[in-house]
Motif scaffolding. Structure first.
Motif, PDB file in Angstrom:
ATOM      1  N   ALA A 123      -3.653  -1.382  -1.456  1.00  8.19           N
ATOM      2  CA  ALA A 123      -3.404  -1.857  -2.809  1.00  8.19           C
ATOM      3  C   ALA A 123      -1.891  -2.004  -2.989  1.00  8.19           C
ATOM      4  O   ALA A 123      -1.107  -1.253  -2.405  1.00  8.19           O
ATOM      5  CB  ALA A 123      -3.958  -0.860  -3.817  1.00  8.19           C
ATOM      6  N   ASP A 124      -1.496  -2.965  -3.811  1.00 10.41           N
ATOM      7  CA  ASP A 124      -0.068  -3.209  -4.025  1.00 10.41           C
ATOM      8  C   ASP A 124       0.644  -1.967  -4.540  1.00 10.41           C
ATOM      9  O   ASP A 124       1.805  -1.731  -4.208  1.00 10.41           O
ATOM     10  CB  ASP A 124       0.120  -4.357  -5.014  1.00 10.41           C
ATOM     11  CG  ASP A 124      -0.238  -5.703  -4.411  1.00 10.41           C
ATOM     12  OD1 ASP A 124      -0.443  -6.649  -5.187  1.00 10.41           O
ATOM     13  OD2 ASP A 124      -0.315  -5.801  -3.169  1.00 10.41           O
ATOM     14  N   SER A 125      -0.053  -1.176  -5.320  1.00  5.83           N
ATOM     15  CA  SER A 125       0.569  -0.016  -5.952  1.00  5.83           C
ATOM     16  C   SER A 125       0.933   1.085  -4.959  1.00  5.83           C
ATOM     17  O   SER A 125       1.716   1.981  -5.289  1.00  5.83           O
ATOM     18  CB  SER A 125      -0.366   0.563  -7.020  1.00  5.83           C
ATOM     19  OG  SER A 125      -1.605   0.933  -6.449  1.00  5.83           O
ATOM     20  N   VAL A 126       0.376   1.042  -3.746  1.00  3.02           N
ATOM     21  CA  VAL A 126       0.652   2.109  -2.783  1.00  3.02           C
ATOM     22  C   VAL A 126       1.309   1.606  -1.512  1.00  3.02           C
ATOM     23  O   VAL A 126       1.648   2.406  -0.626  1.00  3.02           O
ATOM     24  CB  VAL A 126      -0.631   2.882  -2.421  1.00  3.02           C
ATOM     25  CG1 VAL A 126      -1.312   3.390  -3.688  1.00  3.02           C
ATOM     26  CG2 VAL A 126      -1.580   2.032  -1.590  1.00  3.02           C
ATOM     27  N   LYS A 127       1.505   0.309  -1.400  1.00  4.89           N
ATOM     28  CA  LYS A 127       2.123  -0.245  -0.191  1.00  4.89           C
ATOM     29  C   LYS A 127       3.495   0.378   0.045  1.00  4.89           C
ATOM     30  O   LYS A 127       4.291   0.514  -0.871  1.00  4.89           O
ATOM     31  CB  LYS A 127       2.261  -1.760  -0.319  1.00  4.89           C
ATOM     32  CG  LYS A 127       0.988  -2.520  -0.038  1.00  4.89           C
ATOM     33  CD  LYS A 127       1.210  -4.023  -0.151  1.00  4.89           C
ATOM     34  CE  LYS A 127      -0.079  -4.779   0.103  1.00  4.89           C
ATOM     35  NZ  LYS A 127       0.106  -6.246  -0.087  1.00  4.89           N
ATOM     36  N   GLY A 128       3.731   0.760   1.294  1.00  7.23           N
ATOM     37  CA  GLY A 128       4.999   1.379   1.647  1.00  7.23           C
ATOM     38  C   GLY A 128       5.046   2.867   1.400  1.00  7.23           C
ATOM     39  O   GLY A 128       5.988   3.540   1.836  1.00  7.23           O
ATOM     40  N   GLY A 152      -9.746   0.656  -5.240  1.00  4.52           N
ATOM     41  CA  GLY A 152      -9.450   0.798  -3.823  1.00  4.52           C
ATOM     42  C   GLY A 152      -7.978   1.055  -3.598  1.00  4.52           C
ATOM     43  O   GLY A 152      -7.125   0.438  -4.238  1.00  4.52           O
ATOM     44  N   VAL A 153      -7.690   1.983  -2.692  1.00  4.69           N
ATOM     45  CA  VAL A 153      -6.321   2.361  -2.382  1.00  4.69           C
ATOM     46  C   VAL A 153      -5.922   1.841  -1.004  1.00  4.69           C
ATOM     47  O   VAL A 153      -4.887   1.212  -0.843  1.00  4.69           O
ATOM     48  CB  VAL A 153      -6.171   3.885  -2.431  1.00  4.69           C
ATOM     49  CG1 VAL A 153      -4.790   4.313  -1.970  1.00  4.69           C
ATOM     50  CG2 VAL A 153      -6.451   4.408  -3.832  1.00  4.69           C
ATOM     51  N   ALA A 154      -6.758   2.113  -0.023  1.00  2.93           N
ATOM     52  CA  ALA A 154      -6.456   1.707   1.350  1.00  2.93           C
ATOM     53  C   ALA A 154      -7.754   1.614   2.131  1.00  2.93           C
ATOM     54  O   ALA A 154      -8.714   2.325   1.836  1.00  2.93           O
ATOM     55  CB  ALA A 154      -5.514   2.706   2.020  1.00  2.93           C
ATOM     56  N   ALA A 155      -7.770   0.733   3.107  1.00  7.69           N
ATOM     57  CA  ALA A 155      -8.971   0.555   3.914  1.00  7.69           C
ATOM     58  C   ALA A 155      -8.582   0.274   5.355  1.00  7.69           C
ATOM     59  O   ALA A 155      -7.474  -0.194   5.644  1.00  7.69           O
ATOM     60  CB  ALA A 155      -9.832  -0.574   3.362  1.00  7.69           C
ATOM     61  N   ILE A 156      -9.519   0.563   6.249  1.00  4.56           N
ATOM     62  CA  ILE A 156      -9.310   0.305   7.664  1.00  4.56           C
ATOM     63  C   ILE A 156     -10.606  -0.255   8.235  1.00  4.56           C
ATOM     64  O   ILE A 156     -11.688   0.263   7.939  1.00  4.56           O
ATOM     65  CB  ILE A 156      -8.846   1.594   8.395  1.00  4.56           C
ATOM     66  CG1 ILE A 156      -8.437   1.297   9.830  1.00  4.56           C
ATOM     67  CG2 ILE A 156      -9.902   2.692   8.314  1.00  4.56           C
ATOM     68  CD1 ILE A 156      -7.655   2.444  10.467  1.00  4.56           C
ATOM     69  N   ASP A 157     -10.477  -1.323   9.002  1.00  4.42           N
ATOM     70  CA  ASP A 157     -11.702  -1.948   9.484  1.00  4.42           C
ATOM     71  C   ASP A 157     -11.993  -1.513  10.919  1.00  4.42           C
ATOM     72  O   ASP A 157     -11.347  -0.626  11.463  1.00  4.42           O
ATOM     73  CB  ASP A 157     -11.625  -3.472   9.338  1.00  4.42           C
ATOM     74  CG  ASP A 157     -10.628  -4.125  10.304  1.00  4.42           C
ATOM     75  OD1 ASP A 157     -10.365  -5.318  10.132  1.00  4.42           O
ATOM     76  OD2 ASP A 157     -10.135  -3.452  11.233  1.00  4.42           O
ATOM     77  N   THR A 158     -12.978  -2.152  11.512  1.00  2.00           N
ATOM     78  CA  THR A 158     -13.445  -1.733  12.836  1.00  2.00           C
ATOM     79  C   THR A 158     -12.459  -2.068  13.954  1.00  2.00           C
ATOM     80  O   THR A 158     -12.640  -1.616  15.088  1.00  2.00           O
ATOM     81  CB  THR A 158     -14.800  -2.369  13.141  1.00  2.00           C
ATOM     82  OG1 THR A 158     -14.693  -3.798  13.018  1.00  2.00           O
ATOM     83  CG2 THR A 158     -15.865  -1.874  12.169  1.00  2.00           C
ATOM     84  N   TYR A 159     -11.440  -2.850  13.637  1.00  2.00           N
ATOM     85  CA  TYR A 159     -10.367  -3.133  14.605  1.00  2.00           C
ATOM     86  C   TYR A 159      -9.091  -2.381  14.243  1.00  2.00           C
ATOM     87  O   TYR A 159      -8.023  -2.674  14.779  1.00  2.00           O
ATOM     88  CB  TYR A 159     -10.082  -4.643  14.651  1.00  2.00           C
ATOM     89  CG  TYR A 159     -11.242  -5.438  15.198  1.00  2.00           C
ATOM     90  CD1 TYR A 159     -12.158  -6.040  14.354  1.00  2.00           C
ATOM     91  CD2 TYR A 159     -11.416  -5.577  16.582  1.00  2.00           C
ATOM     92  CE1 TYR A 159     -13.216  -6.768  14.854  1.00  2.00           C
ATOM     93  CE2 TYR A 159     -12.473  -6.308  17.087  1.00  2.00           C
ATOM     94  CZ  TYR A 159     -13.373  -6.900  16.215  1.00  2.00           C
ATOM     95  OH  TYR A 159     -14.430  -7.622  16.711  1.00  2.00           O
TER      96      TYR A 159
END
Length: 125
Positions: free
Chosen positions: A60-65, A47-54
């Motif tokens: 993931a730590d490796s892609v933050k920022g 997993g790289v990034a996710a977005i929920d219903t709100y």
């Protein structure tokens, strides 16, 4: 039937940027949890990034920022803006969606039932 189609992949040099898109059909609005995943040859899907219903996002730590996930509900499209790309980001990128609470975590591949075919991202040093 839910369908997801990714686009925007390509080859860029390290330090460059790409914007991935995932066009969704078969449902509308923000009723689905959605995520971006990637899989490099010989490695497990992660997993790289996710977005929920709100519209709460998870990275993931490796892609933050460096990466930003967003969605346009009017267009039923999910995006992943990727900046400061590194050779380690090279992989096939997939978007995924599911209406259920992510039982295996927002970045857990098992949490998502619907998947796109993927788009290749290649970063050269």
């Amino acid at each position: 039937q839910v369908q997801l189609v990714e686009s925007g992949g390509g080859s860029v040099q390290a330090g460059g940027s790409l914007r991935l898109s995932c066009a969704a059909s078969g449902y509308t609005g923000r009723s689905y949890y959605m995520g971006w995943f990637r899989q490099a040859p010989g490695k497990e899907r992660e997993g790289v990034a996710a977005i929920d219903t709100y519209d709460t996002t998870t990275y993931a730590d490796s892609v933050k920022g460096r990466f930003t996930v967003s969605r346009d509900n009017a267009k039923n499209t999910l995006y992943l803006q990727m900046n400061s790309l590194e050779p380690e980001d090279t992989a096939m990128y997939f978007c995924a969606a599911d209406p259920r609470w992510p039982r295996w975590g927002r970045l857990g591949p098992k949490s998502y039932n619907y998947w796109g075919q993927g788009t290749q991202v290649t970063i050269s040093s």
